[in-house]
Design an enzyme around this catalytic site. Sequence first.
Site, mmCIF file in Angstrom:
data_model
loop_
_atom_site.group_PDB
_atom_site.id
_atom_site.type_symbol
_atom_site.label_atom_id
_atom_site.label_comp_id
_atom_site.label_asym_id
_atom_site.label_seq_id
_atom_site.Cartn_x
_atom_site.Cartn_y
_atom_site.Cartn_z
ATOM 1 N N ASP A 36 0.817 -1.216 0.000
ATOM 2 C CA ASP A 36 0.000 0.000 0.000
ATOM 3 C C ASP A 36 0.850 1.265 0.000
ATOM 4 O O ASP A 36 2.075 1.197 -0.085
ATOM 5 C CB ASP A 36 -1.054 -0.023 1.101
ATOM 6 N N LYS A 58 -3.381 3.523 -1.147
ATOM 7 C CA LYS A 58 -4.488 4.430 -0.908
ATOM 8 C C LYS A 58 -3.935 5.723 -0.351
ATOM 9 O O LYS A 58 -3.788 5.869 0.846
ATOM 10 C CB LYS A 58 -5.478 3.820 0.084
ATOM 11 N N MET A 173 -2.146 9.495 12.316
ATOM 12 C CA MET A 173 -3.272 10.060 11.550
ATOM 13 C C MET A 173 -3.912 11.232 12.285
ATOM 14 O O MET A 173 -5.133 11.362 12.320
ATOM 15 C CB MET A 173 -4.322 8.968 11.276
#
Length: 501
Positions: A36, A58, A173
């Site tokens: 990813d 992504k 995040m």
Amino acid sequence: MSEGKVYIVGAGPGSMGLLTLRAADLLSQCDVLVYDYLVNPDFRRLCRRGCEMVDVGKAPGRHSISQEQILEILLDKAKEGLQVVRLKGGDPFIFGRGGEEKATLLAEGIEVETVPGVTAALGCAAQNGIPLTHRDFSSSLTLLTGHENPDKKEPQVDFKKFATTGGTLCIYMGVGQADRITNDLIAGGMSEDTPVAIIRWGTLPRQESWSTSLDKLPGTVSSKDVKAPALLLIGEAVTHMDDPSEGRALPLLGRRIVVTRALEQAGKLRHKLEEMGAEVLELPLIKIKPETSPEVLTETFAGLATYEWVIFTSTNGVRHFFDFFFKAFEDLRCLGPMRIAAIGDSTAEELRKLHLQVDVVPENAVSEDLAQAILDFENIENLNVLVVTGSRNSPKLREILSLKGRAIVDELQVYRTDLSDPSDTWEGLTLIEEGADSILFTSSSTVESYANYLAKKVNGDPKLYSIGPKTTKALKNAELPLAAEATEASLDSLIEALLQS
Ligand code: SAH
């Protein structure tokens, strides 16, 4: 059909050196690699040729492949009996949905092995000098996520509860949530001037980092336009962070440099360039194979003891010559008492590995200089000289030795160089689609291959560098523009040329 298996593998925070040996081993053997966007795409070079590579990256806001589709790919491939590596950034079980993937695969009867990785918090902290725990000021470490599962109605992390741990908080995040995090931590009792580090793309050459304080965190995020992937580290430990301006002076930072994979010292060159901050792409532009004429080989080996000199012009020459030699002889002494000359330090190094002393190595790795160095060493009139070659050696060495030195020169070809089309390799595709800043050519054959297969397709306008006159001539013949030529035929000199223009 053999049993398929999925390895859920942590890739670490980015830097190649932080991959585990187990992960590297699995990459080198797997049939399929599914990776990813957090994974350094450079890891693909550890995979064998023919390994299928699936980018399910992504990037935030760019939903390419859904989690369901990823699972479907893993299931399909494993059910085909393939060995699949599912490579995930950091550690697969830390905010990586590795647990969900594992459960689904197991429920479908697929065998799963999980390999840990260095999670972003550990990688980013250590590489930036932040001691996550410290006896004097941090006795706990908390990993938190700023972003929640979108299916959950309420945000789950109540940051207020983590305001007084007395340790270091690592928030994954979190940059999109900087306002809320700051407000909650202050509301929970954390001091406004608590030091905060923001680290983006930690451990990679493109790393960016900022140090600020809790109350200024949202302002820093917006004024510096900090985007994911970035990690927030909050606590006293952050005061020990290395100066972010240090190391930023790396001269090749953020530049993509292309080198040739078949180059004998590709590893060394890559290392040097990476130390200067470059991203290195190794292109398979040529293929080297053993090739000789059995008659000439037999004749040469039969008369080996009659040669006063044997000259090696490349490490490939040394390797393939001795492969043939040890098939014919069991004893190194069958070589005879000849003198040995080599073009270039790496060729000499290859000979020294066999405990052979090299009598002559010219300072500059070109045929003319080698011939002159031999002529300076001794009078070679009527001496028997053997030159070990590949399929593309120029006749220059032979000519000087026989015309000027009046030696009796034989040649023995032991390998051949074929041009190879890298257009459909991942390295070739990366260059075609994304371009590069510079390409370093170390032989005329690599130029020819580039001109034949890639030059017209490459996006942008990479600068082309040459190691010496022969390579430069090949660029001219192909009507490709030269940015600069190395002053000496050495990798250091080639890097020098790159840095200066
Ligand atoms: N499993 C991963 C985390 C995936 S969640 C791990 O163990 O590290 C994605 C978040 O991780 C990013 O938004 C960012 O907050 C953090 N992250 C991952 N790699 C990072 C890196 N190299 N530098 C900074 N943050 C990183």
